[in-house]
Design a protein around this motif. Structure first.
Motif, short mmCIF file in Angstrom:
data_model
loop_
_atom_site.label_atom_id
_atom_site.label_comp_id
_atom_site.label_asym_id
_atom_site.label_seq_id
_atom_site.Cartn_x
_atom_site.Cartn_y
_atom_site.Cartn_z
N UNK A 153 -6.50 35.09 -3.08
CA UNK A 153 -7.86 35.23 -3.59
C UNK A 153 -8.80 35.78 -2.52
N UNK A 154 -8.67 35.28 -1.30
CA UNK A 154 -9.54 35.75 -0.23
C UNK A 154 -9.26 37.21 0.12
N UNK A 155 -7.99 37.60 0.05
CA UNK A 155 -7.64 39.01 0.28
C UNK A 155 -8.26 39.88 -0.81
N UNK A 156 -8.21 39.39 -2.05
CA UNK A 156 -8.81 40.11 -3.17
C UNK A 156 -10.32 40.27 -2.94
N UNK A 157 -11.00 39.18 -2.58
CA UNK A 157 -12.44 39.22 -2.38
C UNK A 157 -12.81 40.21 -1.28
#
Length: 320
Positions: free
Chosen positions: A216-220
């Motif tokens: 999720x953090x990579x996506x953000x």
């Protein structure tokens, strides 16, 4: 007239520099400085009483009668020498020498969440936003207004299509699809900072509260960087704000609003009012983005957003 700056914005040039005034308002000036941060940097001179802390802004104390719009013309040259800024053709010196540096904690801001969870504070904030919505910017998509201009109707249709798609792609951590939907929003709408850019800033702040695992953090991070890359087509000021948002730096009214939503504080209405006072439609668009970002992981809240957009659309079609 000499004015003393209270706090020093990040990326302020360490050496002498030049630039020009981008936009001038009664108590605020946006300046573009030639420099070594992405070719130039944006500095906002903010003389409003009790101005909130914001990325890239230098707050200062100024007399009540001060009106920058009577002293500075847009495009005027700016020069910084030995910590003092002067603006061409204006009898004005802005002194940065004793300003306190601002230390930003880059990365997602994570206020403490209430024991009852996100839903209660979110629902109250969403209801306040809908009930108090002024039909301008992206908010035109949230309310049924028979007086909307053709521009507003076209903008509302884009919002109703792209925002649910963006939220769905974000929930699935589908970066290519999310980028496609975000591209439809960035740079659209009225204002010095277009509505789509203000929405994206709030959206990144909201996602930062509910995205925690590495994927999720990579996506953000990827989505925020895509917005910064596309912002080359937007205004200089908007591009600077998106760059701050991508690094996890947000204005004080926005972070206070998020904190009030997550903790379900009694002062939630006041915190939302503070956000809505940011520009003509900028604060409303950013608050809309925050609530959409916060709702991504919660199917019930996610559905509330889609239903509001779809119901207003159906009501308008029926009325016609």
């Amino acid at each position: 007239m000499r004015l003393n700056v209270i706090d020093m914005p990040e990326y302020f040039p360490a050496r002498d520099a030049t630039g020009h005034a981008l936009s001038v308002h009664a108590r605020v000036i946006n300046l573009g400085l030639d420099g070594d941060h992405a070719g130039h940097s944006i500095v906002t001179i903010d003389a409003r009483n009790n101005a909130p802390l914001s990325p890239g802004a230098a707050r200062l104390k100024a007399p009540k009668y001060l009106d920058f719009s009577r002293m500075v013309r847009p495009g005027a040259g700016v020069a910084i020498r030995s910590g003092i800024m002067r603006i061409s053709a204006a009898e004005l010196a802005i002194d940065f020498r004793d300003a306190a540096p601002v230390r930003w904690n880059d990365g997602p801001v994570r206020p403490k969440q209430s024991k009852t969870g996100l839903a209660a504070g979110w629902v109250d904030a969403w209801s306040l936003l809908i009930d108090g919505t002024d039909p301008s910017g992206f908010a035109t998509a949230l309310v049924n207004s028979e007086q909307q201009s053709r521009f507003d109707r076209v903008l509302a249709r884009r919002v109703r299509t792209a925002v649910p798609g963006l939220m769905q792609a974000s929930a699935k951590v589908d970066l290519p699809r999310a980028r496609d939907f975000l591209r439809r929003l960035l740079g659209t709408g009225p204002g010095l900072t277009p509505s789509g850019d203000d929405f994206a800033t709030g959206y990144f702040l909201g996602l930062g509260q509910v995205f925690h695992d590495p994927n999720q953090l990579k996506f953000l991070c990827g989505l925020a960087q895509a917005a910064v890359a596309q912002s080359l087509d937007s205004t200089d000021v908007s591009r600077a704000y998106l760059a701050h948002a991508a690094a996890g730096r947000f204005s004080e009214p926005l972070t206070s609003f998020v904190g009030a939503v997550l903790s379900h504080d009694d002062d939630l209405p006041a915190r939302l009012t503070d956000v809505l006072s940011m520009g003509h439609s900028s604060g409303r668009d950013a608050a809309f983005g925050v609530l959409c970002g916060l709702a991504v992981n919660d199917p019930h809240l996610h559905t509330r957003v889609g239903s509001q957009l779809n119901n207003v659309h159906l009501q308008e079609n029926t009325a016609r």
